[in-house]
Design an enzyme around this catalytic site. Structure first.
Site, PDB file in Angstrom:
ATOM      1  N   TYR A  18      48.084 -97.699  37.994  1.00  0.00           N
ATOM      2  CA  TYR A  18      48.039 -96.953  39.254  1.00  0.00           C
ATOM      3  C   TYR A  18      48.758 -97.693  40.374  1.00  0.00           C
ATOM      4  CZ  TYR A  18      44.791 -94.182  36.623  1.00  0.00           C
ATOM      5  OH  TYR A  18      44.233 -93.382  35.651  1.00  0.00           O
ATOM      6  N   HIS A  57      39.253 -97.982  27.584  1.00  0.00           N
ATOM      7  CA  HIS A  57      39.875 -96.919  26.774  1.00  0.00           C
ATOM      8  C   HIS A  57      41.162 -97.411  26.118  1.00  0.00           C
ATOM      9  CE1 HIS A  57      42.145 -95.292  30.569  1.00  0.00           C
ATOM     10  NE2 HIS A  57      42.886 -96.174  29.943  1.00  0.00           N
ATOM     11  N   HIS A  58      41.625 -98.614  26.509  1.00  0.00           N
ATOM     12  CA  HIS A  58      42.733 -99.257  25.802  1.00  0.00           C
ATOM     13  C   HIS A  58      42.241-100.024  24.577  1.00  0.00           C
ATOM     14  CE1 HIS A  58      45.651 -98.591  29.119  1.00  0.00           C
ATOM     15  NE2 HIS A  58      44.586 -98.731  29.888  1.00  0.00           N
ATOM     16  N   THR A 104      43.560 -86.382  39.828  1.00  0.00           N
ATOM     17  CA  THR A 104      44.985 -86.240  39.503  1.00  0.00           C
ATOM     18  C   THR A 104      45.399 -84.780  39.572  1.00  0.00           C
ATOM     19  OG1 THR A 104      44.796 -88.145  38.019  1.00  0.00           O
ATOM     20  CG2 THR A 104      46.757 -86.780  37.809  1.00  0.00           C
ATOM     21  N   TRP A 111      54.052-107.391  25.780  1.00  0.00           N
ATOM     22  CA  TRP A 111      53.834-107.607  27.217  1.00  0.00           C
ATOM     23  C   TRP A 111      52.372-107.873  27.543  1.00  0.00           C
ATOM     24  CZ3 TRP A 111      51.134-104.701  30.947  1.00  0.00           C
ATOM     25  CH2 TRP A 111      50.577-103.507  30.500  1.00  0.00           C
ATOM     26  N   HIS A 118      44.760-101.677  33.564  1.00  0.00           N
ATOM     27  CA  HIS A 118      44.689-100.246  33.891  1.00  0.00           C
ATOM     28  C   HIS A 118      44.873 -99.977  35.379  1.00  0.00           C
ATOM     29  CE1 HIS A 118      44.092 -96.084  32.908  1.00  0.00           C
ATOM     30  NE2 HIS A 118      43.405 -95.999  34.016  1.00  0.00           N
ATOM     31  N   GLU A 125      46.702-101.666  37.168  1.00  0.00           N
ATOM     32  CA  GLU A 125      48.144-101.905  37.319  1.00  0.00           C
ATOM     33  C   GLU A 125      48.945-100.625  37.096  1.00  0.00           C
ATOM     34  OE1 GLU A 125      51.926-103.841  37.575  1.00  0.00           O
ATOM     35  OE2 GLU A 125      49.931-104.284  38.331  1.00  0.00           O
ATOM     36  N   ASP A 176      57.650-104.939  62.984  1.00  0.00           N
ATOM     37  CA  ASP A 176      57.892-105.686  61.755  1.00  0.00           C
ATOM     38  C   ASP A 176      56.555-105.812  61.037  1.00  0.00           C
ATOM     39  OD1 ASP A 176      60.456-108.002  61.142  1.00  0.00           O
ATOM     40  OD2 ASP A 176      58.788-107.684  59.782  1.00  0.00           O
ATOM     41  N   SER A 221      52.997-113.748  44.317  1.00  0.00           N
ATOM     42  CA  SER A 221      53.875-112.963  45.182  1.00  0.00           C
ATOM     43  C   SER A 221      53.227-111.626  45.552  1.00  0.00           C
ATOM     44  CB  SER A 221      55.219-112.726  44.485  1.00  0.00           C
ATOM     45  OG  SER A 221      55.982-111.764  45.161  1.00  0.00           O
ATOM     46  N   SER A 222      52.642-110.958  44.556  1.00  0.00           N
ATOM     47  CA  SER A 222      52.021-109.657  44.813  1.00  0.00           C
ATOM     48  C   SER A 222      50.808-109.780  45.721  1.00  0.00           C
ATOM     49  CB  SER A 222      51.609-109.004  43.488  1.00  0.00           C
ATOM     50  OG  SER A 222      52.735-108.753  42.681  1.00  0.00           O
ATOM     51  N   HIS A 258      61.229-106.700  27.911  1.00  0.00           N
ATOM     52  CA  HIS A 258      61.434-105.362  28.474  1.00  0.00           C
ATOM     53  C   HIS A 258      60.201-104.898  29.236  1.00  0.00           C
ATOM     54  CE1 HIS A 258      62.468-101.137  28.860  1.00  0.00           C
ATOM     55  NE2 HIS A 258      61.364-100.831  28.216  1.00  0.00           N
ATOM     56  N   LYS A 277      45.981 -83.616  43.107  1.00  0.00           N
ATOM     57  CA  LYS A 277      47.291 -83.985  43.637  1.00  0.00           C
ATOM     58  C   LYS A 277      48.387 -83.064  43.097  1.00  0.00           C
ATOM     59  CE  LYS A 277      48.359 -88.062  44.718  1.00  0.00           C
ATOM     60  NZ  LYS A 277      48.059 -87.896  46.150  1.00  0.00           N
ATOM     61  N   SER A 312      55.022 -87.055  47.834  1.00  0.00           N
ATOM     62  CA  SER A 312      54.384 -86.228  48.855  1.00  0.00           C
ATOM     63  C   SER A 312      55.304 -86.022  50.041  1.00  0.00           C
ATOM     64  CB  SER A 312      53.068 -86.871  49.311  1.00  0.00           C
ATOM     65  OG  SER A 312      52.154 -86.978  48.238  1.00  0.00           O
ATOM     66  N   ARG A 323      53.532 -98.457  15.901  1.00  0.00           N
ATOM     67  CA  ARG A 323      54.337 -99.116  16.945  1.00  0.00           C
ATOM     68  C   ARG A 323      54.262-100.627  16.769  1.00  0.00           C
ATOM     69  NH1 ARG A 323      50.850 -99.777  22.140  1.00  0.00           N
ATOM     70  NH2 ARG A 323      48.740 -99.252  21.469  1.00  0.00           N
TER      71      ARG A 323
END
Length: 531
Positions: A251, A296-297, A322, A133, A247, A249, A98, A163-164, A68, A325, A262, A444
């Site tokens: 964003y 911080h993780h 943040t 994950w 992290h 990722e 293009d 790919s990315s 998931h 925005k 926006s 968890r």
């Protein structure tokens, strides 16, 4: 005739180098993967609807959690926001016929189905990859998962990362070299700026993730000891490498949604975005700071006091850009002639839910609090408010806003509004109670829990069933959009009965109109690379 049709179909889609075709296929791919990932999440919530082992074993539960998470991140949100809307909108918004490298664009698309097949195979081989994950060792080591399932998952992530990276290079070269004549950087729409920062994040962080995965692969197959303590390695090193990617990722998943929101808020408030330069600087600051807060993780791994203080402070500083925005979006709406349509509802929902997720993120940025809450459902609630609800609401806002331009078909407004309210209520019923469960101490990553947590888990599971209903409703909306809508005018949003608001898709750009066309046929006839 059949062979002619097959050749046309194959070259038109499988061999296509048109950014619009590829973007459309990215969206179809993302919807397909979303169905699989959502099914996994429903099975997870069914297991958690009551205490005890209901119908899943612990290993299968972990496999579903792994599948998931990886599917939603790498195969739903990124392909839809970057591949889908990025391919469709970037050439349009900068006036390019293009992408810079059309064939590279085709490769970056077709690497994803290969990666998806490898990931799905990893769930079916032996007992499946039940690592979560994040693929942390020692759970992902050969001691805990001796079969090839984790190797397949690692290979899948390598292919998706390739790919990315290819797509990111393509976007950057296109934006900086293929803009319309006279369009400066300060004239580009905010979605284009969002894609610039997103691609830079990916190009810097993905190689680090690939290095960590390669080390893990060597530990599993070539008798190295990068992450094995018995051989002098350290599993915490993997966490540093992973979260240096993980992290940014976050964003990568959210910044493209910033750009979409926006556009939507500005368009339906009938005024330019408040603080255009400030919004660009805020996205840039978020992207830069995202590389300095990864640990911080990891507050619970035994960091020293000075490191905790630094990462706590740096994490809280991200709240400043943040907040810029959030308040700029609110200032755009304030005083505007607001036209409440489905895209705007999803954009406002994004602002609300992302703000909720950000506030709980500030709570978790405090190292002392995080040590108590880190392994509880409070963290699950936090990142689902930011990603599951924030990013998805941005995707839906973009879908409803641009679907008429992409397909020539317009969605039914009543059904779109109803879909928003069902989905908004469903996800809040699902994830808001998890804050209470986390504060109460429910751990968890475990498929069983004490009876005291049964009440809120039942509520959350009901919310997940309602969100599944909203997903089916969305598929129905897509169906009637394609089959029962009339052909759209050139600008479907100019038909406001209150005020004929006739700005086009490029209304934010002060430069002359670009030479692109939304009609695919002239593009196919005039672009040699597509033939």
């Amino acid at each position: 005739m059949n062979s002619e049709f097959f050749n046309y179909f194959f070259y038109r889609w499988f061999g296509s180098t048109s950014a619009k075709d590829i973007g459309f296929m990215y969206l179809i791919f993302a919807i397909w993967c979303a169905i699989i990932a959502s099914t996994m999440s429903i099975l997870i919530r069914m297991e958690l609807s009551s205490p005890g082992e209901n119908f899943l074993t612990g290993q299968i539960y972990n496999v579903l959690i792994t599948g998931h998470g990886l599917l939603m991140l790498f195969f739903v949100v990124m392909p839809s926001l970057m591949g889908g809307f990025g391919n469709w909108l970037i050439p349009v918004l900068i006036g390019s016929p293009d992408m810079a490298f059309p064939r590279l664009n085709n490769i970056s698309l077709w690497l994803l189905p290969v990666s998806l097949m490898l990931l799905l195979l990893s769930t079916c081989v032996e007992s499946g990859a039940g690592t979560g994950w994040t693929v942390y060792p020692p759970l992902s080591s050969v001691i805990s998962h001796s079969g090839p399932s984790v190797d397949l998952a690692i290979l899948s992530l390598h292919v998706a990362g390739a790919s990315s990276i290819l797509g990111s290079i393509n976007f950057l070269v296109t934006i900086f070299n293929f803009r319309s004549q006279g369009m400066s950087l300060s004239q580009m729409p905010l979605f284009v700026w969002a894609m610039i920062f997103t691609t830079i994040l990916l190009l810097i962080s993905l190689p680090v993730f690939a290095a960590g995965l390669t080390m893990l692969l060597c530990d599993r197959n070539f008798n190295t000891s990068f992450f094995i303590p018995a051989g002098g390695g350290d599993p915490v090193l993997y966490q540093h490498l992973f979260w240096f990617f993980g992290h940014p990722e976050v964003y990568v998943l959210v910044i493209p949604a910033f750009g979409i929101v926006s556009h939507v808020i500005s368009f339906f408030s009938k005024k330019p975005i408040f603080g255009y330069i400030g919004m660009i600087n805020a996205m840039g600051a978020i992207a830069v700071l995202g590389f300095f807060v990864w640990a911080h993780h990891m507050f619970s791994v035994g960091l020293d006091t000075d490191s905790r203080a630094y990462f706590s402070a740096a994490t809280m500083i991200i709240a400043v850009p943040t907040g810029i925005k959030i308040f700029s979006w609110l200032a755009t709406i304030y005083g505007g002639s607001v036209w409440f349509t489905t895209p705007l509802l999803f954009a406002i929902g994004f602002v609300f839910l992302f703000t909720c997720g950000g506030l709980t993120g500030i709570v978790l940025a405090n190292a002392g609090i995080d040590i108590s809450l880190h392994d509880t459902y409070y963290v699950v609630a936090h990142f689902h408010y930011v990603l599951s609800m924030g990013a998805l609401f941005g995707i839906f806002a973009g879908f409803y806003f641009w679907i008429s331009k992409i397909t020539g078909c317009q969605y039914p407004e009543f059904h779109g509004n109803l879909h928003f309210w069902i989905f908004f209520v469903a996800v809040n019923i699902t994830f808001f109670p998890m804050h209470f469960l986390g504060i109460a101490g429910m751990p968890r990553r475990i498929y069983d829990y004490a009876d005291a947590y049964a009440g809120w888990n039942a509520v959350a599971s009901f919310g997940s069933y309602l969100s599944a209903l909203s997903a089916l409703y969305f598929i129905y909306i897509v169906y009637i959009t394609f089959t029962k809508s009339t052909q759209c005018p050139d600008n479907v949003w100019s038909n406001d009965s209150q005020n004929a608001y006739s700005y086009t898709l490029e209304w934010l750009i002060p430069s002359p109109p670009s030479f692109h066309t939304f009609n695919l046929l002239p593009l196919i006839r005039t672009t040699p690379a597509i033939i």
